[in-house]
Write an enzyme that holds these catalytic residues in place. Structure first.
Site, short mmCIF file in Angstrom:
data_model
loop_
_atom_site.label_atom_id
_atom_site.label_comp_id
_atom_site.label_asym_id
_atom_site.label_seq_id
_atom_site.Cartn_x
_atom_site.Cartn_y
_atom_site.Cartn_z
N ASP A 29 0.85 -1.20 0.00
CA ASP A 29 0.00 0.00 0.00
C ASP A 29 0.88 1.25 0.00
O ASP A 29 2.11 1.16 -0.03
CB ASP A 29 -0.94 0.01 1.22
N ASP B 128 1.38 4.72 2.28
CA ASP B 128 1.03 5.34 3.57
C ASP B 128 1.37 6.82 3.51
O ASP B 128 2.53 7.19 3.33
CB ASP B 128 1.82 4.68 4.70
N ASP C 163 -3.35 4.53 2.56
CA ASP C 163 -3.70 4.96 3.91
C ASP C 163 -3.44 6.45 4.04
O ASP C 163 -2.30 6.89 3.85
CB ASP C 163 -2.86 4.21 4.96
N1 CTP Z 1 0.57 1.29 11.22
C1 CTP Z 1 -0.04 1.94 12.24
N2 CTP Z 1 -1.40 1.90 12.36
C2 CTP Z 1 -2.15 1.22 11.47
C3 CTP Z 1 -1.53 0.55 10.41
C4 CTP Z 1 -0.15 0.60 10.31
O1 CTP Z 1 0.63 2.57 13.04
N3 CTP Z 1 -3.47 1.21 11.61
C5 CTP Z 1 2.03 1.35 11.12
C6 CTP Z 1 2.67 -0.01 11.18
O2 CTP Z 1 3.11 -0.29 12.48
C7 CTP Z 1 3.82 0.11 10.25
C8 CTP Z 1 3.47 1.27 9.32
O3 CTP Z 1 2.33 1.89 9.88
O4 CTP Z 1 4.95 0.46 10.99
C9 CTP Z 1 3.23 0.84 7.92
O5 CTP Z 1 2.30 -0.22 7.89
P1 CTP Z 1 2.00 -1.09 6.61
O6 CTP Z 1 1.55 -0.24 5.50
O7 CTP Z 1 1.10 -2.17 7.01
O8 CTP Z 1 3.40 -1.79 6.32
P2 CTP Z 1 4.65 -1.32 5.48
O9 CTP Z 1 5.81 -1.42 6.37
O10 CTP Z 1 4.40 0.00 4.82
O11 CTP Z 1 4.78 -2.46 4.42
P3 CTP Z 1 4.11 -2.50 2.94
O12 CTP Z 1 5.16 -2.00 2.04
O13 CTP Z 1 3.79 -3.92 2.72
O14 CTP Z 1 2.91 -1.64 2.97
MN MN Z 2 2.64 0.37 3.77
MN MN Z 3 -0.45 0.87 5.51
#
Ligand code: CTP
Ligand code: MN
Ligand code: MN
Length: 528
Positions: free
Chosen positions: A335, A337, A452
């Site tokens: 995703d 962020d 997100d």
């Molecule tokens: N996080 C958070 N609250 C959420 C979702 C995620 O604080 N509701 C934090 C997670 O702890 C993580 C960061 O946001 O440290 C990113 O989460 P995520 O997108 O799930 O993982 P990524 O490390 O970005 O991996 P990916 O590349 O697969 O998205």
């Molecule tokens: Mn992510």
């Molecule tokens: Mn995320």
């Protein structure tokens, strides 16, 4: 330090340390309170008398002090020697090379602080004696069991092992065994941080976080190339099905397991079934083909620009930051962020609703509901991570934009906005909205991407950035470190010092690391 007599050269004092006479003939190590810790004091530059004084002090406090370097020593304590000098000495006097023991090489500060605290303190990086490479073959510095004290880049030299351990961690998660999940995740993470590829079991000497099970897996892979338990899992129907179902946006382990027990196996079977899906799951299933494909960095950068433009429509000086895996320099992710803030706190209020509504009518957001403390709507799940206002959305990215990126200048904002396709409204779930969603899903011009969006008040921004940059294990260990070693409570909102009964403000991530007494680790080294 003031409580200890300074080094004084005393000729004629025997170098044997445990002065049996003083202690009435009983072995001082009999009164050991911390049996798991064994201290060896290096006499060089410390002097015999100070060494004896320190020995007795430690023994009175319940520490075990060994006269000779041995297997049971966990801390080699030295004063005014370099790490290399200590290693040389041990080799010369005891015939023990660095690969022959697992003890930490520490400065006297670790010793005095531990005596002051009346218990053995965790070895922090500032306590460690640095050893330069040439004098050492394998493990030159001891490795922390806290991911936030390790530097983990994306250059994983142990993929063969970490991939296998990841499968075991995932399987534990699908079985809702949190402890096993954590154990395998930690084992995998420590291997990711190693600067070398493990080629034999001896390479694992002195490495924390590797339990019996994980070592067994590594051993099997070293011997056979694969691990039978992992191979069996990958072929296991329940594992495969639960992985498939939990890959749908909005579907957790409990739901996936329920569907599995109801006999469902594939996404098509799920689509054809009459199970009741939430709106989010419905969207997740609809866009699954796209969402299953990893997001590229180009796409992430593009989406950041598009969101930034949308945000600036309503609040021109707001700041949008790419967090998550892409901030850790990953090339692909599941995703995007994005954190949104404004230097004047309060200005960000109400912004997310405006932005999401606008992007939805522009067809940029295909699905998305706002959750968080400041939103009036009810949120079904208790928020595990934080209470920021956020939108866990499905974004519609024009494929043409990605394809043309290299040649096109993205200054024309019209080309970034949506057009014909309309996303669904935030609250409504009418049949019309449903049809729009289906139409968008069939629209081959757009790729659905999970995005997100998180709105953060400026005073909490550094904490939010740290919390949303990840990796998850890095975050988890930061919190654990703060709690266990600093008596502080860390979240994506703040850091609270329990002893001082005060929140510690921070404007940057560097300040947060400093509050925690940690060496700063930049995002690209947080891939734990
Ligand atoms: N996080 C958070 N609250 C959420 C979702 C995620 O604080 N509701 C934090 C997670 O702890 C993580 C960061 O946001 O440290 C990113 O989460 P995520 O997108 O799930 O993982 P990524 O490390 O970005 O991996 P990916 O590349 O697969 O998205
Ligand atoms: Mn992510
Ligand atoms: Mn995320």
């Amino acid at each position: 330090m003031a409580l200890l007599p300074r080094k004084r050269r005393c000729k004629g004092i025997p170098t044997s340390i445990a002065s049996q006479d003083n202690l009435g003939g009983s072995n001082p190590n009999d009164r050991v309170r911390f049996s798991e810790v064994g201290i060896f004091l290096v006499e060089r530059r410390m002097g015999a008398s100070r060494r004896r004084f320190l020995t007795e002090l430690a023994q009175k406090k319940g520490f075990r002090v060994e006269e000779q370097m041995s297997e049971s020593v966990t801390h080699v304590v030295s004063e005014n020697n370099t790490g290399n000098e200590v290693l040389e000495l041990l080799e010369k006097q005891n015939g023990i090379s660095r690969t022959g023991f697992n003890a930490a090489l520490v400065e006297i500060t670790w010793f005095t602080e531990s005596m002051g605290a009346g218990r053995p303190l965790e070895v922090e990086s500032r306590h460690q004696l640095q050893v330069t490479k040439d004098s050492v073959a394998v493990t030159e510095v001891s490795i922390s069991s806290y991911a936030c004290q390790r530097r983990t880049t994306l250059k994983n030299k142990n993929k063969l092992f970490t991939e296998a351990l990841k499968v075991l961690a995932e399987s534990a998660e699908l079985n809702e065994s949190e402890a096993r999940n954590l154990a395998f995740s930690r084992a995998s993470s420590i291997l990711k941080s190693l600067p070398y590829t493990v080629t034999k079991m001896e390479d694992l000497q002195g490495i924390p976080n590797l339990g019996v099970h994980s070592r067994k897996v590594i051993k099997e892979i070293l011997e056979d190339g694969t691990c039978s338990e992992v191979e069996n899992l990958l072929r296991n129907e329940r594992y495969q099905t639960l992985k498939r179902f939990t890959s749908i946006f909005g579907v957790g382990v409990k739901t996936a397991d329920k569907w599995y027990r109801e006999g469902l196996r594939t996404l098509d079977e799920l689509r054809a079934s009459d199970v009741k899906l939430t709106r989010g799951q419905e969207a997740g299933l609809l866009y699954h083909n796209d969402l299953y494909v990893p997001v590229t960095r180009t796409e992430a950068d593009l989406i950041k620009q598009i969101v930034e433009r949308a945000v600036h429509k309503f609040l021109p000086t707001a700041v949008v930051t790419l967090a998550g895996g892409f901030r850790r320099e990953k090339e692909i992710g599941h995703d995007v962020d994005l954190l949104i803030t404004h230097p004047e706190e309060g200005k960000e209020e109400g912004l997310l609703c405006q932005v999401v509504n606008w992007m939805t009518t522009e067809g940029l957001i295909l699905y998305g509901g706002i959750t968080g403390s400041s939103h009036k709507g009810r949120s079904k799940k208790p928020e595990i991570f934080d209470h920021f206002e956020k939108c866990l959305s499905i974004f519609g990215l024009k494929k043409e934009l990605v394809n043309n990126l290299e040649s096109k200048n993205l200054r024309n904002s019209d080309s970034l906005a949506g057009d014909e396709t309309q996303g669904i409204g935030l609250a409504d779930h009418t049949e019309a909205a449903q049809q729009v969603m289906v139409a968008a899903a069939c629209n081959k011009d757009r790729k659905a991407v999970r995005v997100d969006l998180v709105v953060v008040p400026y005073s909490q921004y550094a904490y939010a950035l740290l919390g949303w940059t990840g990796s998850r294990l890095f975050e988890r260990d930061l919190r654990r470190y703060a709690k266990h070693l600093k008596n502080m409570s860390l979240s994506s909102h703040s850091l609270f010092d329990i002893e001082q009964n005060a929140f510690l403000p921070a404007a940057t991530e560097e300040e947060i690391f400093a509050h925690l007494g940690l060496e700063y680790i930049p995002p690209h080294e947080r891939n734990a």
